[in-house]
Design a protein around this motif. Sequence first.
Motif, mmCIF file in Angstrom:
data_model
loop_
_atom_site.group_PDB
_atom_site.id
_atom_site.type_symbol
_atom_site.label_atom_id
_atom_site.label_comp_id
_atom_site.label_asym_id
_atom_site.label_seq_id
_atom_site.Cartn_x
_atom_site.Cartn_y
_atom_site.Cartn_z
ATOM 1 N N GLN A 210 116.135 22.589 147.394
ATOM 2 C CA GLN A 210 116.120 23.183 148.730
ATOM 3 C C GLN A 210 117.540 23.661 149.084
ATOM 4 O OE1 GLN A 210 116.587 23.321 152.106
ATOM 5 N NE2 GLN A 210 114.685 24.439 152.439
ATOM 6 N N PRO A 211 117.686 24.943 149.447
ATOM 7 C CA PRO A 211 119.054 25.469 149.623
ATOM 8 C C PRO A 211 119.853 24.808 150.744
ATOM 9 C CG PRO A 211 117.420 27.222 149.707
ATOM 10 C CD PRO A 211 116.663 25.945 149.671
ATOM 11 N N GLN A 212 119.160 24.309 151.781
ATOM 12 C CA GLN A 212 119.919 23.774 152.920
ATOM 13 C C GLN A 212 120.152 22.271 152.850
ATOM 14 O OE1 GLN A 212 118.944 25.877 156.801
ATOM 15 N NE2 GLN A 212 117.146 26.305 155.589
ATOM 16 N N GLU B 47 119.512 30.363 145.953
ATOM 17 C CA GLU B 47 118.195 29.723 145.997
ATOM 18 C C GLU B 47 117.666 29.601 144.581
ATOM 19 O OE1 GLU B 47 115.553 31.760 148.627
ATOM 20 O OE2 GLU B 47 117.117 32.050 150.114
ATOM 21 N N PRO C 117 109.445 33.821 142.326
ATOM 22 C CA PRO C 117 109.205 34.882 143.309
ATOM 23 C C PRO C 117 108.589 36.123 142.665
ATOM 24 C CG PRO C 117 111.534 34.699 142.772
ATOM 25 C CD PRO C 117 110.862 33.554 142.103
ATOM 26 N N SER D 32 123.928 26.865 150.634
ATOM 27 C CA SER D 32 122.769 27.690 151.011
ATOM 28 C C SER D 32 122.953 29.155 150.611
ATOM 29 C CB SER D 32 122.506 27.582 152.511
ATOM 30 O OG SER D 32 123.651 27.958 153.228
ATOM 31 N N VAL E 50 109.832 39.921 148.065
ATOM 32 C CA VAL E 50 110.620 38.739 147.706
ATOM 33 C C VAL E 50 111.377 38.930 146.395
ATOM 34 C CG1 VAL E 50 110.520 36.251 147.254
ATOM 35 C CG2 VAL E 50 109.008 37.254 148.963
ATOM 36 N N PRO F 146 115.371 32.112 157.206
ATOM 37 C CA PRO F 146 116.207 30.989 156.755
ATOM 38 C C PRO F 146 116.206 30.893 155.228
ATOM 39 C CG PRO F 146 114.605 30.288 158.425
ATOM 40 C CD PRO F 146 114.227 31.661 158.009
ATOM 41 N N PRO F 147 117.286 30.376 154.648
ATOM 42 C CA PRO F 147 117.340 30.251 153.181
ATOM 43 C C PRO F 147 116.190 29.388 152.658
ATOM 44 C CG PRO F 147 119.457 29.715 154.168
ATOM 45 C CD PRO F 147 118.485 29.860 155.289
ATOM 46 N N GLY F 148 115.651 29.778 151.519
ATOM 47 C CA GLY F 148 114.603 28.971 150.892
ATOM 48 C C GLY F 148 113.207 29.313 151.353
ATOM 49 N N TYR F 149 113.080 30.278 152.266
ATOM 50 C CA TYR F 149 111.735 30.622 152.753
ATOM 51 C C TYR F 149 111.135 31.749 151.910
ATOM 52 C CZ TYR F 149 111.748 27.302 156.487
ATOM 53 O OH TYR F 149 111.729 26.109 157.175
ATOM 54 N N THR F 150 111.055 31.502 150.615
ATOM 55 C CA THR F 150 110.534 32.514 149.695
ATOM 56 C C THR F 150 109.050 32.329 149.430
ATOM 57 O OG1 THR F 150 111.176 31.059 147.888
ATOM 58 C CG2 THR F 150 112.716 32.808 148.483
ATOM 59 N N ASP F 151 108.500 31.225 149.877
ATOM 60 C CA ASP F 151 107.085 30.932 149.625
ATOM 61 C C ASP F 151 106.537 30.215 150.866
ATOM 62 O OD1 ASP F 151 104.768 30.843 148.129
ATOM 63 O OD2 ASP F 151 105.265 28.972 147.127
#
Lengths: 441, 322
Positions: free
Chosen positions: B156-158, B178, B270, B175, A414, A262-267
């Motif tokens: 938050q992207p969503q 990011e 990141p 979304s 990432v 899902p978007p934003g799950y980088t950490d």
Amino acid sequence: MKTMCRPLLGATMVLGLSTALPSLAQADELTLCWAAWDPANALVELSKDFTAQSGTQMKFEFVPWPNFADRILNELNSGGKLCDLLIGDSQWIGGSAENGYYVKLNDFFDKEGIKMSDFAEAAVNAYSTWPKGTPNYWALPAMGDANAWFYRKDWFNKPEIQAEFKAATGRDLAPPTTWDELLETAKFFNGKEIDGKKVYGAAIFTERASEGITMGATQALYPYGFKYENTPGKYDMDGAVNSEGAVKGLEAYKELYKCCTPPGYTDAYMGETLDAFKSGQAAMAMNWFAFFPGLAKDENVGGDRIGFFVNPKEATAASTLGGQGISVVANTDNMDGALAYIKWFAQPEVQKKWWQLGGYAVHNAVLNDPSFKDSQPFAADFLVAMNQVQDFWQEPSYAILLQAAQKRFHDYVVADQGTAKEALDGLVKDWTEIFEDEGKL
Amino acid sequence: MINSDTTILEKEPERAAASTPVSLVRRIGGLSDRAIAWLFITPTIALLLAINIFPLIWAVRLSFTNYRANRPNAVLETVGLQNYQRVLTDSDIWIAMQTTAHFVFWTILLQTLIGFSLAYLIDRKFRGHAFWTTVILIPMMLSPAVVGNFWRFLYQPQIGLFNYIVSYITGVPPSSFEMLGSVSLAPWSIIIVDTWMWTPYVMLICLAGLRSIPDYIYEAAEVDRASAWRQFWSITIPMALPFIMLAVLFRGIENFKMFDMVMLLTGGGPGSTTEVASITLKREAFESWRTGRASAFAIILFVAVFGLANIYVNALNRVKQR
């Protein structure tokens, strides 16, 4: 004079008693340190039996996972007396044994008739021994755990989705058994609209600060053939850490991250993957078995809506080890009380109740019980996983080794920097430097 | 009335003297002014030595050793300049320094430009300017921990408001990008938050500078028929420059050691994209436990900041003397 003496005497007695009482209370009190998560609550419940039997009050110091290592290792390093008992991560055992933070338990086990052969061999090796595989015990296996997967069984069972999957891939939709299937299934679900909501393929570990991405990436690396050394104990990493299989494994993990999270799950670590799944965003997710009892009971995604599967194999079957052993902190002021707790905890009846409450007992009396496999929807997978676990370095320098891995994996997976081969070659270089500093190379 | 007040004030020291215990008066009375001064400042000096100077000296000492805080019982060996050499030749540390320089440059530039512009507007004393000044100051009154967590949600992207606003303006799906997870956007996401939070601080200092310019200078310029543009460049900027430079100095030092905001927003990620020097230092000291090497890095950072700040303060003094 007499009238003055009486109040003075009384005050002195009160003062004396008030200073004596806390130390009396302390003698009947034990502090157990662990991470703050679901199984810790189960342990609080379990420990009430110990208090009832022994009269010893139990105090608990539970630290959230992201700060657990920092907080507790600082405590041990500074010679603090916060913890009498510690359920410490498996990787800490080398350093804690060599630095004298844990009490060696061999003599105690012999005296009390506690046999390590009563516990699962892989768990004893991972949670209790240092040097690895030798009969030198620094902990009692307390909480077996491994990284595994769960999925939306209700989505997998929808006839229209099954038909679509069959048409797209030529095979039946089922929990993946190989990493190729895992990728294929994740890609299939990614971006699909289910129950009026856009969903994603899989939620996986990508956390940078503590251990998240390493625990996630090794879940792909091990099945593809990654090894830490060519010859165990020789620290000859070149060709093992960066083998062809390891490169493929890291590429597979990146592919899964890029295609299907899902978007934003980088950490993201434990909490985030649980959130992604519970909020109905992810078709599949990875996490530790420790969370599975809670997930199975979850009002929104539990029950018939959830299924579990062990880490898919590829060249070999393997799972990333979690879990911990319980150790007595050498600095404790209540050694007898702490050892009494270990003795109590090692009993088969206590271990059975531990499993019933949500803790992952690894006592053979629990695991070999014929009813065990059916006792929970994930129990059979747990047995499979515990027989194929591989752990990160358990060396005294594990923290530096882990940080190097965190950086290399996050940079590649990432942040898109370099290739998998470059990341693993860099890891060999980092780890070689660390072991040279340690005088082991 | 005035006379009676004066009489009361004149009698106050006598009353205070009368109420002081005789023994204390005698004891202090036997000391010189200098001794009394030392008596008062000694606790402060002792405290400073204990919490500032001693740790600094201790860190210098550790920087020449192989000490690791997680192995207090290990034999302590002197390694000479090895830690300094490793820090200065470590490519990761140089990348972290470049990242830090990038943050410092852009945050200072944006905060100075926007802060001075806001101060200039507020100084016009329009209707409701006091209210707007208070509103503008709110971000800097918040805790960095609150701001960090708050912006994590916004980004938050969503569900994040920031992405929705950008989406509304540009038309790209919210979304689809990011802010915290993208290598190219993550550094800017931190610059945006730091600028949002600390621009009011720069504005406040600039406002003090603008308010310190006497009106008669502008009146004289009006008499000389100087244009508003000319007045701005020849009066406003030169006279407010020491204040602007002071704000730049404060923000420069603060942002050089930026830690909390980066840790809360990206944790350095990141990868290592937003890993500033202070985060590298923390990882070296408290995650890798290379205390000796971390001490060497800390000393290098200290010397760099101290040296740059000194050069800058000299420049500031020269500007003030003009």
